[in-house]
Design an enzyme around this catalytic site. Structure first.
Site, PDB file in Angstrom:
ATOM      1  N   TYR A  64       0.822  -1.211   0.000  1.00 31.82           N
ATOM      2  CA  TYR A  64       0.000   0.000   0.000  1.00 31.82           C
ATOM      3  C   TYR A  64       0.858   1.264   0.000  1.00 31.82           C
ATOM      4  O   TYR A  64       0.689   2.148  -0.845  1.00 31.82           O
ATOM      5  CB  TYR A  64      -0.921  -0.036   1.217  1.00 31.82           C
ATOM      6  CG  TYR A  64      -1.769   1.193   1.395  1.00 31.82           C
ATOM      7  CD1 TYR A  64      -2.916   1.382   0.638  1.00 31.82           C
ATOM      8  CD2 TYR A  64      -1.418   2.171   2.325  1.00 31.82           C
ATOM      9  CE1 TYR A  64      -3.703   2.515   0.806  1.00 31.82           C
ATOM     10  CE2 TYR A  64      -2.204   3.305   2.498  1.00 31.82           C
ATOM     11  CZ  TYR A  64      -3.336   3.471   1.736  1.00 31.82           C
ATOM     12  OH  TYR A  64      -4.107   4.594   1.895  1.00 31.82           O
ATOM     13  N   ASP A  89       0.974   7.126  10.473  1.00 34.03           N
ATOM     14  CA  ASP A  89       1.930   6.066  10.817  1.00 34.03           C
ATOM     15  C   ASP A  89       3.332   6.351  10.293  1.00 34.03           C
ATOM     16  O   ASP A  89       4.301   5.817  10.805  1.00 34.03           O
ATOM     17  CB  ASP A  89       1.418   4.719  10.284  1.00 34.03           C
ATOM     18  CG  ASP A  89       1.063   4.797   8.814  1.00 34.03           C
ATOM     19  OD1 ASP A  89       1.963   4.644   7.976  1.00 34.03           O
ATOM     20  OD2 ASP A  89      -0.122   5.047   8.493  1.00 34.03           O
ATOM     21  N   GLY A 141      -7.157  17.483   7.799  1.00 36.75           N
ATOM     22  CA  GLY A 141      -6.625  17.702   6.459  1.00 36.75           C
ATOM     23  C   GLY A 141      -7.467  18.670   5.632  1.00 36.75           C
ATOM     24  O   GLY A 141      -6.947  19.388   4.774  1.00 36.75           O
ATOM     25  N   ASP A 159      -3.577   9.714   2.115  1.00 40.96           N
ATOM     26  CA  ASP A 159      -3.552   8.379   2.719  1.00 40.96           C
ATOM     27  C   ASP A 159      -4.597   8.375   3.818  1.00 40.96           C
ATOM     28  O   ASP A 159      -4.295   8.534   4.993  1.00 40.96           O
ATOM     29  CB  ASP A 159      -2.155   8.115   3.287  1.00 40.96           C
ATOM     30  CG  ASP A 159      -2.076   6.784   4.013  1.00 40.96           C
ATOM     31  OD1 ASP A 159      -3.000   5.969   3.851  1.00 40.96           O
ATOM     32  OD2 ASP A 159      -1.104   6.562   4.751  1.00 40.96           O
ATOM     33  N   TYR A 228      -6.446  -5.805   3.572  1.00 40.95           N
ATOM     34  CA  TYR A 228      -7.503  -4.819   3.365  1.00 40.95           C
ATOM     35  C   TYR A 228      -8.755  -5.546   2.863  1.00 40.95           C
ATOM     36  O   TYR A 228      -8.637  -6.612   2.230  1.00 40.95           O
ATOM     37  CB  TYR A 228      -7.062  -3.740   2.359  1.00 40.95           C
ATOM     38  CG  TYR A 228      -6.173  -2.659   2.956  1.00 40.95           C
ATOM     39  CD1 TYR A 228      -6.010  -2.526   4.340  1.00 40.95           C
ATOM     40  CD2 TYR A 228      -5.504  -1.750   2.140  1.00 40.95           C
ATOM     41  CE1 TYR A 228      -5.202  -1.538   4.880  1.00 40.95           C
ATOM     42  CE2 TYR A 228      -4.685  -0.757   2.675  1.00 40.95           C
ATOM     43  CZ  TYR A 228      -4.538  -0.659   4.050  1.00 40.95           C
ATOM     44  OH  TYR A 228      -3.751   0.325   4.574  1.00 40.95           O
TER      45      TYR A 228
HETATM   46  N1  AAT Z   1      -0.982   4.257   6.061  1.00 39.76           N
HETATM   47  C1  AAT Z   1      -1.975   3.549   6.759  1.00 39.76           C
HETATM   48  C2  AAT Z   1      -3.239   3.576   6.102  1.00 39.76           C
HETATM   49  C3  AAT Z   1      -4.265   4.398   6.360  1.00 39.76           C
HETATM   50  S1  AAT Z   1      -4.078   5.542   7.554  1.00 39.76           S
HETATM   51  C4  AAT Z   1      -5.312   6.732   7.454  1.00 39.76           C
HETATM   52  C5  AAT Z   1      -5.016   7.885   8.419  1.00 39.76           C
HETATM   53  O1  AAT Z   1      -5.854   8.987   8.069  1.00 39.76           O
HETATM   54  C6  AAT Z   1      -5.268   7.605   9.907  1.00 39.76           C
HETATM   55  O2  AAT Z   1      -4.077   7.789  10.623  1.00 39.76           O
HETATM   56  C7  AAT Z   1      -6.333   8.647  10.292  1.00 39.76           C
HETATM   57  O3  AAT Z   1      -6.193   9.135  11.618  1.00 39.76           O
HETATM   58  C8  AAT Z   1      -6.085   9.721   9.258  1.00 39.76           C
HETATM   59  N2  AAT Z   1      -7.216  10.651   9.032  1.00 39.76           N
HETATM   60  C9  AAT Z   1      -8.530  10.362   9.000  1.00 39.76           C
HETATM   61  N3  AAT Z   1      -9.256  11.461   8.761  1.00 39.76           N
HETATM   62  C10 AAT Z   1      -8.384  12.499   8.617  1.00 39.76           C
HETATM   63  C11 AAT Z   1      -8.545  13.897   8.358  1.00 39.76           C
HETATM   64  N4  AAT Z   1      -9.751  14.442   8.193  1.00 39.76           N
HETATM   65  N5  AAT Z   1      -7.413  14.654   8.284  1.00 39.76           N
HETATM   66  C12 AAT Z   1      -6.188  14.107   8.449  1.00 39.76           C
HETATM   67  N6  AAT Z   1      -5.992  12.786   8.697  1.00 39.76           N
HETATM   68  C13 AAT Z   1      -7.075  11.983   8.783  1.00 39.76           C
HETATM   69  C14 AAT Z   1      -5.501   4.202   5.528  1.00 39.76           C
HETATM   70  C15 AAT Z   1      -6.073   2.829   5.642  1.00 39.76           C
HETATM   71  C16 AAT Z   1      -7.131   2.501   4.636  1.00 39.76           C
HETATM   72  C17 AAT Z   1      -8.050   1.394   5.131  1.00 39.76           C
HETATM   73  C18 AAT Z   1      -8.804   0.719   4.047  1.00 39.76           C
HETATM   74  N7  AAT Z   1      -9.896  -0.092   4.546  1.00 39.76           N
END
Ligand code: AAT
Length: 292
Positions: A64, A89, A141, A159, A228
């Protein structure tokens, strides 16, 4: 629910739930935004779960993180300024930092607990934070992007978690519009865009919105990630009006040796052939995506 197993149950994939055998729970917490869980699995290493949904496992995170990063960054000449939304992460940061042309890496993650937990339990992923080009912003974000001056970034990587919870707005039209504004002419975006097996309705909407907003090219690519939902995940790759971007034919190949060092191992998944192949779609998905 099977005792001793984690099952990923969600209304986003009704009637199915992938399960992993749990060796040990390592962390359980509740942040301002979501439930955070880390456990040691029997066969996929440590696993990070947010609100019951798997975000990464040590064994398959490479597929990913490498694809969501190198699909956009290998498609434009010498990316310099990169923004990551989500990705707390640090795995996408680790991948962005392999690109020697990059001068500035901003990240906006909503949940500080994800960052802290990753640094504590996933050092090979959070290693991305060690790069001096990285600036971390804790916040939403959506709000962050609204404040970005026009034309700032060469690439934006979204992401994000699934559209139920804090990431909901990251799948909506106003958000895409502010991404387009934050990009330079001919800049690129790559966003997490769910599974062709489970979410064609969501994908249809994303594609339609992106065609309205991104006046360069609009493409869907996908990859396999065994942990996933449905085992695959896709990405929307779009460019703004300006120098044309041909996503299907990467112009940068990452030098395997230059791009790694002791703390950051070599690429495990991405290469130029899989880059091009990622844009080949099964007929049922092609039909829907091309018609939008
Ligand atoms: N790299 C690991 C995969 C991810 S992480 C997605 C990240 O987005 C999380 O850490 C979450 O806290 C963050 N996040 C969620 N909403 C927001 C926002 N509005 N602004 C900033 N960050 C945010 C994705 C996994 C995909 C899973 C598929 N089923």
């Amino acid at each position: 629910v099977i005792p001793g197993w984690f099952s990923e149950i969600s209304s986003m994939w009704p009637g199915e739930a992938h399960s992993l055998k749990v060796e040990k729970i390592l962390f359980q917490g509740k942040s301002d935004y979501q439930n955070v869980l880390v456990f040691q699995s029997s066969t996929y290493g440590k696993v990070l779960v947010l609100d019951g949904v798997i975000q990464l496992t040590e064994r398959d995170e490479c597929a990913y993180q490498e694809m969501i990063t190198h699909l956009p960054l290998c498609s434009i000449p010498k990316p310099k300024k990169v923004l990551v939304i989500g990705g707390g992460d640090g795995g996408v940061l680790r991948e962005v930092s392999r690109h020697s042309s990059v001068e500035q890496i901003d990240i906006c993650e909503i949940d500080k607990m994800v960052v802290d937990v990753s640094k504590q339990f996933f050092p090979d992923v959070a290693v991305g934070y060690e790069d001096p080009r990285v600036t971390l912003h804790i916040g939403d974000g959506v709000a962050f992007l609204k404040a970005v001056p026009e034309g700032t970034y060469d690439a934006v990587i979204v992401d994000s978690s699934d559209p139920i919870g804090p990431a909901q707005e990251l799948f909506e039209k106003p958000f895409f519009a502010s991404v387009a504004k934050a990009l330079r002419p001919g800049g690129v975006v790559c966003t997490q865009a769910e599974s062709i097996w489970l979410h064609m309705d969501i994908i249809e909407d994303i594609v339609a919105n992106c065609r309205l907003i991104f006046k360069g090219s609009v493409n869907y690519a996908w990859t396999t990630v065994p942990t996933y939902p449905s085992g695959v995940i896709g990405f929307m790759l779009c460019s703004t009006k300006g120098p044309p971007v041909d996503f299907k034919h990467p112009l940068n190949s990452i030098d395997l040796n230059d791009s790694c060092n002791k703390s950051k191992g070599p690429l495990k998944f991405y290469n130029s052939e899989i880059h091009t192949a990622a844009f080949c779609l099964p007929s049922f998905a092609k039909k829907v995506i091309d018609s939008k």
